[in-house]
Design a protein around this motif. Structure first.
Motif, PDB file in Angstrom:
ATOM      1  N   ALA A  19       0.826  -1.206   0.000  1.00 17.90           N
ATOM      2  CA  ALA A  19       0.000   0.000   0.000  1.00 17.90           C
ATOM      3  C   ALA A  19       0.865   1.262   0.000  1.00 17.90           C
ATOM      4  N   ILE A  20       1.923   1.233   0.786  1.00 19.28           N
ATOM      5  CA  ILE A  20       2.825   2.397   0.827  1.00 19.28           C
ATOM      6  C   ILE A  20       3.488   2.596  -0.525  1.00 19.28           C
ATOM      7  N   LEU A  21       3.934   1.491  -1.142  1.00 19.28           N
ATOM      8  CA  LEU A  21       4.592   1.599  -2.438  1.00 19.28           C
ATOM      9  C   LEU A  21       3.625   2.136  -3.496  1.00 19.28           C
ATOM     10  N   ALA A  22       2.376   1.689  -3.447  1.00 20.69           N
ATOM     11  CA  ALA A  22       1.380   2.181  -4.406  1.00 20.69           C
ATOM     12  C   ALA A  22       1.165   3.686  -4.237  1.00 20.69           C
ATOM     13  N   ALA A  23       1.116   4.152  -2.996  1.00 20.89           N
ATOM     14  CA  ALA A  23       0.945   5.589  -2.747  1.00 20.89           C
ATOM     15  C   ALA A  23       2.159   6.373  -3.222  1.00 20.89           C
ATOM     16  N   ILE A  24       3.345   5.809  -3.023  1.00 15.25           N
ATOM     17  CA  ILE A  24       4.573   6.484  -3.471  1.00 15.25           C
ATOM     18  C   ILE A  24       4.586   6.597  -4.993  1.00 15.25           C
ATOM     19  N   ARG A  25       4.192   5.504  -5.658  1.00 14.80           N
ATOM     20  CA  ARG A  25       4.160   5.531  -7.122  1.00 14.80           C
ATOM     21  C   ARG A  25       3.154   6.565  -7.637  1.00 14.80           C
ATOM     22  N   TYR A  26       2.057   6.722  -6.921  1.00 17.04           N
ATOM     23  CA  TYR A  26       1.032   7.670  -7.340  1.00 17.04           C
ATOM     24  C   TYR A  26       1.505   9.109  -7.134  1.00 17.04           C
TER      25      TYR A  26
ATOM     26  N   GLU B 145      14.683  -3.087  -9.595  1.00 17.68           N
ATOM     27  CA  GLU B 145      14.245  -4.424  -9.176  1.00 17.68           C
ATOM     28  C   GLU B 145      15.437  -5.256  -8.734  1.00 17.68           C
ATOM     29  N   ASP B 146      15.171  -6.193  -7.830  1.00 14.32           N
ATOM     30  CA  ASP B 146      16.234  -7.097  -7.409  1.00 14.32           C
ATOM     31  C   ASP B 146      16.306  -8.290  -8.358  1.00 14.32           C
TER      32      ASP B 146
ATOM     33  N   MET C 252      13.066  -3.202  -5.373  1.00 14.36           N
ATOM     34  CA  MET C 252      13.870  -3.105  -4.156  1.00 14.36           C
ATOM     35  C   MET C 252      13.211  -2.184  -3.138  1.00 14.36           C
ATOM     36  N   ALA C 253      12.449  -1.211  -3.625  1.00 11.78           N
ATOM     37  CA  ALA C 253      11.745  -0.312  -2.711  1.00 11.78           C
ATOM     38  C   ALA C 253      10.764  -1.091  -1.853  1.00 11.78           C
ATOM     39  N   LEU C 254      10.074  -2.060  -2.464  1.00  8.55           N
ATOM     40  CA  LEU C 254       9.105  -2.868  -1.707  1.00  8.55           C
ATOM     41  C   LEU C 254       9.822  -3.674  -0.634  1.00  8.55           C
ATOM     42  N   VAL C 255      10.961  -4.246  -1.021  1.00 10.59           N
ATOM     43  CA  VAL C 255      11.754  -5.007  -0.063  1.00 10.59           C
ATOM     44  C   VAL C 255      12.202  -4.100   1.085  1.00 10.59           C
ATOM     45  N   GLY C 256      12.659  -2.907   0.732  1.00  9.55           N
ATOM     46  CA  GLY C 256      13.132  -1.989   1.751  1.00  9.55           C
ATOM     47  C   GLY C 256      12.034  -1.539   2.696  1.00  9.55           C
ATOM     48  N   ILE C 257      10.866  -1.229   2.138  1.00 11.34           N
ATOM     49  CA  ILE C 257       9.752  -0.787   2.987  1.00 11.34           C
ATOM     50  C   ILE C 257       9.343  -1.903   3.949  1.00 11.34           C
ATOM     51  N   ARG C 258       9.229  -3.128   3.407  1.00 12.76           N
ATOM     52  CA  ARG C 258       8.826  -4.257   4.256  1.00 12.76           C
ATOM     53  C   ARG C 258       9.853  -4.500   5.369  1.00 12.76           C
TER      54      ARG C 258
ATOM     55  N   ASP D 227      17.611   0.849  20.341  1.00  9.13           N
ATOM     56  CA  ASP D 227      17.550   1.503  19.035  1.00  9.13           C
ATOM     57  C   ASP D 227      17.120   0.495  17.975  1.00  9.13           C
ATOM     58  N   PRO D 228      16.197   0.877  17.116  1.00 11.46           N
ATOM     59  CA  PRO D 228      15.817  -0.011  16.024  1.00 11.46           C
ATOM     60  C   PRO D 228      16.951  -0.101  14.999  1.00 11.46           C
ATOM     61  N   ARG D 229      17.134  -1.282  14.436  1.00 12.54           N
ATOM     62  CA  ARG D 229      18.188  -1.454  13.438  1.00 12.54           C
ATOM     63  C   ARG D 229      17.647  -1.123  12.055  1.00 12.54           C
ATOM     64  N   VAL D 230      18.250  -0.129  11.420  1.00 17.72           N
ATOM     65  CA  VAL D 230      17.854   0.258  10.070  1.00 17.72           C
ATOM     66  C   VAL D 230      18.536  -0.670   9.073  1.00 17.72           C
ATOM     67  N   PRO D 231      17.788  -1.282   8.146  1.00 16.48           N
ATOM     68  CA  PRO D 231      18.424  -2.125   7.131  1.00 16.48           C
ATOM     69  C   PRO D 231      19.275  -1.265   6.187  1.00 16.48           C
ATOM     70  N   PRO D 232      20.616  -1.276   6.332  1.00 21.27           N
ATOM     71  CA  PRO D 232      21.439  -0.291   5.628  1.00 21.27           C
ATOM     72  C   PRO D 232      21.534  -0.497   4.122  1.00 21.27           C
ATOM     73  N   GLU D 233      21.613  -1.759   3.664  1.00 17.64           N
ATOM     74  CA  GLU D 233      21.924  -1.997   2.267  1.00 17.64           C
ATOM     75  C   GLU D 233      20.897  -1.365   1.335  1.00 17.64           C
ATOM     76  N   VAL D 234      19.621  -1.632   1.600  1.00 19.77           N
ATOM     77  CA  VAL D 234      18.575  -1.172   0.694  1.00 19.77           C
ATOM     78  C   VAL D 234      18.511   0.343   0.658  1.00 19.77           C
ATOM     79  N   PHE D 235      18.588   0.977   1.819  1.00 20.66           N
ATOM     80  CA  PHE D 235      18.415   2.427   1.852  1.00 20.66           C
ATOM     81  C   PHE D 235      19.660   3.165   1.366  1.00 20.66           C
ATOM     82  N   GLN D 236      20.819   2.556   1.529  1.00 18.10           N
ATOM     83  CA  GLN D 236      22.000   3.133   0.890  1.00 18.10           C
ATOM     84  C   GLN D 236      21.864   3.052  -0.622  1.00 18.10           C
ATOM     85  N   GLU D 237      21.287   1.957  -1.108  1.00 15.95           N
ATOM     86  CA  GLU D 237      21.084   1.806  -2.553  1.00 15.95           C
ATOM     87  C   GLU D 237      20.097   2.847  -3.076  1.00 15.95           C
ATOM     88  N   PHE D 238      19.065   3.144  -2.277  1.00 13.34           N
ATOM     89  CA  PHE D 238      18.130   4.205  -2.676  1.00 13.34           C
ATOM     90  C   PHE D 238      18.885   5.528  -2.846  1.00 13.34           C
ATOM     91  N   GLY D 239      19.752   5.834  -1.882  1.00 10.22           N
ATOM     92  CA  GLY D 239      20.525   7.072  -1.965  1.00 10.22           C
ATOM     93  C   GLY D 239      21.438   7.076  -3.176  1.00 10.22           C
TER      94      GLY D 239
END
Length: 402
Positions: A31-38, A47-48, A54-60, A76-88
């Protein structure tokens, strides 16, 4: 950060909240990804290997990591670094700013918080605890942004390095003379760095004021190669209004020279004159501390590099001075030069030399006696003019009184 209200939520409620949120993480991510695309149709989704965005994987993963942090009570919550670094990295490589990516993240957190609030009501978690949950969500967002900034900076550094490499290649090919690329090939190379080939250029050669000197801020339109021992500049359309002032301001504190404006195909010619001027600067024959324009130093560039030829011609041109004491000979040579340059009488020569007219008159009589009628030959005078001006540039003439 301490979360007193959330810590007071009974464990069964926390576990129930986490169970529902984790079970819905996939649907919520969709749902979040659909809103982002809109809202952000221009956002390119990578895509992976399985073909999943990859955005869907990262959001999940972000949702699951945050919820698991709430359930475990970890600091502290652990942020999944790989996906979000790839977004950047993706934003950097596609030339977009981080602002758009942060807007995407804020949208995702807002939608996630909306669903978490509904789950909190369903599980009957008190409002103060849910407020703390919202604060945790925005702290988590800061972590996501931090990872993306790292990826963005990495991509920007790689792009800058690649652009500099391509820019150096373009400069090398432009300055290669007849061995260089055709205009069409140069145009293709220039297009790769977003540079439009100009009709005319001027080439500059710089002398570093210090080994670690910061590159002159010449702007994107001017190509600069700082990797060379003596940095090189390629200035497009150098006669454009304001271009010379821009270069002068940017190179304040530097020494060097800028060759004449030439057609693009003659870039090597402009480079040759700039290099000649730089050698004169290094030899102390042109001043340091500024970037010289070769067209302002025509006399020096024509005469000083020809020292061997000038010195070979001097004995023949100035034969009458050979038997005169050196100091007197230098004064007579300076007077002869002033007379040739002014084409005037004793008064004009005296003014030019800064001596009394009677002194100038006496020296002119000596010159006439030494050279006789040969002094009136235009070709002889022109040759003497060249030799004597070269000697003056080298500081070898004495102009003062007897």
């Amino acid at each position: 950060m301490s979360r007193p209200a959330w810590s007071e939520v009974p464990k069964p409620k926390v576990e129930r909240f986490a169970s529902i949120a984790l079970a819905e993480s996939g649907d919520l991510a969709q749902a979040i990804l659909a809103a982002i695309r809109y809202d952000f149709p221009q956002l390119r989704l990578v895509e992976d290997e399985s073909g999943e965005p990859m955005a869907l994987v990262g959001i999940r993963r972000a949702i699951e990591g945050f919820v698991q942090h709430l359930a475990s009570g970890a600091a502290d919550p652990r942020v999944p670094p790989e996906v979000f670094q790839e977004f950047g990295r993706g934003e950097g490589l596609n030339g977009r700013s981080l602002d758009s990516l942060q807007a995407v993240y804020r949208l995702g957190v807002r939608l996630a918080w909306r669903r978490f609030a509904e789950i909190g009501q369903q599980v009957d978690i008190a409002a103060p605890a849910m407020y703390e949950l919202a604060e945790s969500g925005f702290e988590y967002l800061d972590g996501l942004v931090e990872q993306s900034v790292r990826g963005y900076a990495e991509a920007a550094a790689r792009q800058a390095s690649e652009r500099l490499r391509l820019q150096r290649q373009l400069i090398d090919r432009m300055l290669a003379g007849q061995r260089g690329d055709s205009a069409h090939t140069l145009g293709e190379r220039a297009a790769r760095i977003g540079w439009e080939l100009p009709a005319t250029i001027a080439v500059g050669v710089l002398i570093r004021p210090a080994r670690e000197a910061v590159a002159p801020a010449v702007g994107q339109g001017i190509l600069l190669d700082m990797e060379s021992e003596q940095p090189r500049m390629v200035i497009p359309e150098p006669d454009t209004a304001g271009r010379a002032d821009l270069v002068r301001r940017a190179t304040t504190g530097w020494s060097g020279a800028i060759g004449p404006s030439v057609p693009l195909a003659a870039a090597a010619t402009s480079l040759r004159w700039a290099e000649t001027a730089v050698r004169l600067i290094e030899d102390g024959l042109l001043p340091r501390g500024e970037v010289q324009h070769c067209t302002d130093r025509t006399e020096e560039l024509v005469l000083l590099p020809s020292r061997e030829l000038i010195d070979a011609a001097a004995p023949r041109c100035l034969t009458p001075l050979q038997d005169i004491p050196p100091t007197q000979a230098r004064r007579l040579a300076a007077t002869l030069l002033a007379w040739i340059e002014t084409s005037g009488g004793a008064t004009e020569v005296a003014t030019r030399l800064g001596v009394h007219p009677q002194t100038a008159r006496y020296r002119l009589r000596q010159i006439r006696e030494l050279w006789g009628d040969a002094i009136d030959d235009p070709d002889r005078r022109f040759e003497m003019l060249l030799v004597l001006r070269a000697q003056r540039l080298r500081g070898e003439l004495t102009t003062g009184p007897e």
